[in-house]
Design a protein around this motif. Structure first.
Motif, PDB file in Angstrom:
ATOM      1  N   VAL A 149       1.189  14.127   1.213  1.00  0.00           N
ATOM      2  CA  VAL A 149       0.741  12.885   1.833  1.00  0.00           C
ATOM      3  C   VAL A 149       1.226  11.737   0.957  1.00  0.00           C
ATOM      4  O   VAL A 149       1.069  11.776  -0.267  1.00  0.00           O
ATOM      5  CB  VAL A 149      -0.792  12.835   1.965  1.00  0.00           C
ATOM      6  CG1 VAL A 149      -1.241  11.492   2.558  1.00  0.00           C
ATOM      7  CG2 VAL A 149      -1.290  13.990   2.814  1.00  0.00           C
ATOM      8  N   VAL A 150       1.824  10.725   1.582  1.00  0.00           N
ATOM      9  CA  VAL A 150       2.316   9.561   0.853  1.00  0.00           C
ATOM     10  C   VAL A 150       1.568   8.330   1.342  1.00  0.00           C
ATOM     11  O   VAL A 150       1.507   8.082   2.559  1.00  0.00           O
ATOM     12  CB  VAL A 150       3.832   9.364   1.035  1.00  0.00           C
ATOM     13  CG1 VAL A 150       4.307   8.149   0.244  1.00  0.00           C
ATOM     14  CG2 VAL A 150       4.585  10.614   0.598  1.00  0.00           C
ATOM     15  N   VAL A 151       1.004   7.582   0.415  1.00  0.00           N
ATOM     16  CA  VAL A 151       0.266   6.356   0.727  1.00  0.00           C
ATOM     17  C   VAL A 151       0.964   5.209   0.006  1.00  0.00           C
ATOM     18  O   VAL A 151       1.104   5.237  -1.220  1.00  0.00           O
ATOM     19  CB  VAL A 151      -1.209   6.460   0.277  1.00  0.00           C
ATOM     20  CG1 VAL A 151      -1.974   5.198   0.670  1.00  0.00           C
ATOM     21  CG2 VAL A 151      -1.876   7.687   0.882  1.00  0.00           C
ATOM     22  N   GLY A 152       1.384   4.204   0.752  1.00  0.00           N
ATOM     23  CA  GLY A 152       2.153   3.103   0.167  1.00  0.00           C
ATOM     24  C   GLY A 152       1.295   2.049  -0.503  1.00  0.00           C
ATOM     25  O   GLY A 152       1.742   0.899  -0.645  1.00  0.00           O
ATOM     26  N   ASP A 153       0.090   2.422  -0.928  1.00  0.00           N
ATOM     27  CA  ASP A 153      -0.788   1.447  -1.587  1.00  0.00           C
ATOM     28  C   ASP A 153      -1.786   2.160  -2.503  1.00  0.00           C
ATOM     29  O   ASP A 153      -2.823   2.637  -2.050  1.00  0.00           O
ATOM     30  CB  ASP A 153      -1.549   0.625  -0.549  1.00  0.00           C
ATOM     31  CG  ASP A 153      -2.411  -0.444  -1.194  1.00  0.00           C
ATOM     32  OD1 ASP A 153      -2.203  -0.737  -2.380  1.00  0.00           O
ATOM     33  OD2 ASP A 153      -3.303  -0.987  -0.508  1.00  0.00           O
ATOM     34  N   PRO A 154      -1.490   2.228  -3.806  1.00  0.00           N
ATOM     35  CA  PRO A 154      -2.461   2.845  -4.739  1.00  0.00           C
ATOM     36  C   PRO A 154      -3.744   2.038  -4.866  1.00  0.00           C
ATOM     37  O   PRO A 154      -4.765   2.554  -5.317  1.00  0.00           O
ATOM     38  CB  PRO A 154      -1.694   2.886  -6.067  1.00  0.00           C
ATOM     39  CG  PRO A 154      -0.624   1.859  -5.931  1.00  0.00           C
ATOM     40  CD  PRO A 154      -0.260   1.818  -4.476  1.00  0.00           C
ATOM     41  N   SER A 155      -3.706   0.758  -4.437  1.00  0.00           N
ATOM     42  CA  SER A 155      -4.906  -0.077  -4.554  1.00  0.00           C
ATOM     43  C   SER A 155      -6.028   0.352  -3.621  1.00  0.00           C
ATOM     44  O   SER A 155      -7.158  -0.127  -3.760  1.00  0.00           O
ATOM     45  CB  SER A 155      -4.556  -1.547  -4.284  1.00  0.00           C
ATOM     46  OG  SER A 155      -3.697  -2.049  -5.285  1.00  0.00           O
ATOM     47  N   LEU A 156      -5.757   1.245  -2.680  1.00  0.00           N
ATOM     48  CA  LEU A 156      -6.845   1.788  -1.860  1.00  0.00           C
ATOM     49  C   LEU A 156      -7.906   2.444  -2.726  1.00  0.00           C
ATOM     50  O   LEU A 156      -9.079   2.499  -2.348  1.00  0.00           O
ATOM     51  CB  LEU A 156      -6.296   2.837  -0.881  1.00  0.00           C
ATOM     52  CG  LEU A 156      -5.510   2.370   0.338  1.00  0.00           C
ATOM     53  CD1 LEU A 156      -5.111   3.573   1.164  1.00  0.00           C
ATOM     54  CD2 LEU A 156      -6.331   1.413   1.172  1.00  0.00           C
ATOM     55  N   THR A 157      -7.499   2.923  -3.900  1.00  0.00           N
ATOM     56  CA  THR A 157      -8.412   3.692  -4.749  1.00  0.00           C
ATOM     57  C   THR A 157      -9.166   2.841  -5.764  1.00  0.00           C
ATOM     58  O   THR A 157     -10.065   3.351  -6.431  1.00  0.00           O
ATOM     59  CB  THR A 157      -7.628   4.775  -5.518  1.00  0.00           C
ATOM     60  OG1 THR A 157      -6.706   4.141  -6.424  1.00  0.00           O
ATOM     61  CG2 THR A 157      -6.866   5.678  -4.572  1.00  0.00           C
TER      62      THR A 157
END
Length: 373
Positions: free
Chosen positions: A227-235
């Motif tokens: 799974v690739v998420v283009g925003d680490p700031s979600l965490t």
């Protein structure tokens, strides 16, 4: 504590300079404890500030349905059942070496789920290539002039596909995200159709077209999935509770028995946490800590025995002194308790009942005598 209180007291009351010294010492110890147990690194699992991920870590730790581990060495990927494990890689600072990447690749091949959060860094894309995934992050900033949270650099991704990872998710609230080039991966979440790629200096009038961009993809790689998420700031802490980030992150590990937080290529852990992780991973270190603990207990017990011995010696000395004084006093001036003490001294073979009866009788007889003056 008793010694400390005695040290702080004087005949005139409390010694305030000493009390101030104790207060400052306690404050210093507490401050050092906080520094040693927290981190200031961005995306740090023990960073409680706005840019840390301590809330996400605590959220997973509070879930009784999964176990969670911190991965400081990729050797952890080879342990446990891969098909029951999900690994989170959040904005790695350094590229994975050949051996490290090979372990992660084997983990995916054996059925593990790898989730990579990346926006502008190259290590994330390099790891995706190493494990055989096709998705890549673009690296340019996503902006949405219409659907955003606190400004165009914080777009709201409004298009959500029907998937187990998006159950109960109607949107994602992004923060300096980038687009994900899916390749043959399945797109799970996209931005609105009013989004464009650029930076804070980009003039909207120079943008040729606005369109929806993928920000989350999933794909099967061998027996596992990536799974690739283009925003680490979600965490991070300031975004975790924004709609519907927490629900999405929870879905990513739901159904797994084990969660790995891969910090092997991220900022260092706080000293205390690093020490705990090191001890947990080394039987020899555990043995050493155990021996040190046993030694401390032995020292404390010995100290307590010495203290008890001094107390008993002092008490016995005071009792002996009291007995001697009682023996020296005139019989007419002795109280019933003092007669009993004298009888115990002279007749150690008598029991307490006999001593008490004789002491009572003698005391009454002595004090009932008429005054001859």
């Amino acid at each position: 504590m008793v010694r400390l209180w005695s040290w702080l007291r004087t005949p005139d009351g409390i010694d305030w300079p000493r009390a101030l010294l104790v207060a400052l010492s306690v404050t210093l110890v507490l401050a050092l404890g906080v520094v040693a147990s927290t981190s200031a690194a961005s995306f740090g699992l023990y960073n409680p500030a706005w840019d840390g991920t301590s809330e996400f870590r605590a959220h997973v730790a509070a879930d009784d349905t999964v176990e969670h581990d911190l991965v400081r060495n990729t050797q952890a990927y080879t342990e446990g059942e891969a098909n029951e494990t999900v690994a989170f890689v959040i904005a790695p600072d350094e590229p994975y070496t050949d051996d490290d990447a090979a372990r992660v690749q084997t983990f995916v091949e054996n059925g593990g789920t790898l989730v990579v959060f990346e926006n502008f860094g190259e290590p994330g894309n390099a790891l995706l290539a190493d494990v055989g995934a096709e998705a890549r992050v673009d690296g340019r900033l996503l902006r949405d002039e219409r659907y955003h949270y606190r400004g165009p650099p914080m777009p709201i991704a409004t298009e959500v596909a029907n998937h187990t990872a998006t159950q109960g998710v109607d949107q994602l609230t992004l923060n300096y995200a980038t687009a994900v080039g899916p390749g043959n991966a399945t797109v799970l979440v996209t931005t609105s159709e009013y989004t464009y790629l650029g930076d804070e200096e980009t003039d909207l009038e120079e943008v040729e077209d606005l369109q929806a961009y993928p920000v989350v993809t999933t794909e099967n790689v061998s027996n596992g999935s990536v799974v690739v998420v283009g925003d680490p700031s979600l965490t991070i802490n300031t975004m975790f509770d924004q709609p519907d980030n927490a629900a999405f992150l929870t879905n990513l590990y739901a159904g797994h028995d084990r969660v790995l937080f891969d910090i092997s290529h991220a900022s260092d852990l706080p000293p205390l946490t690093a020490a705990m992780v090191a001890v947990r991973g080394s039987p020899l270190a555990q043995l050493g800590v155990g021996l040190v603990g046993i030694g401390l207990v032995a020292v404390l017990v010995r100290s307590d025995r010495s203290t008890l011995k001094r107390v008993l010696t002092r008490y016995r000395g005071q009792r002996t002194t009291a007995t001697a004084k009682a023996l020296e006093r005139s019989p007419d001036a002795l109280s019933e308790e003092e007669w009993a003490e004298r009888l115990r001294h002279r007749h150690p073979e008598w029991d307490d009942d006999r001593i008490q009866r004789v002491a009572t009788a003698v005391s009454r007889a002595t004090h009932d005598q008429p005054d001859e003056s």
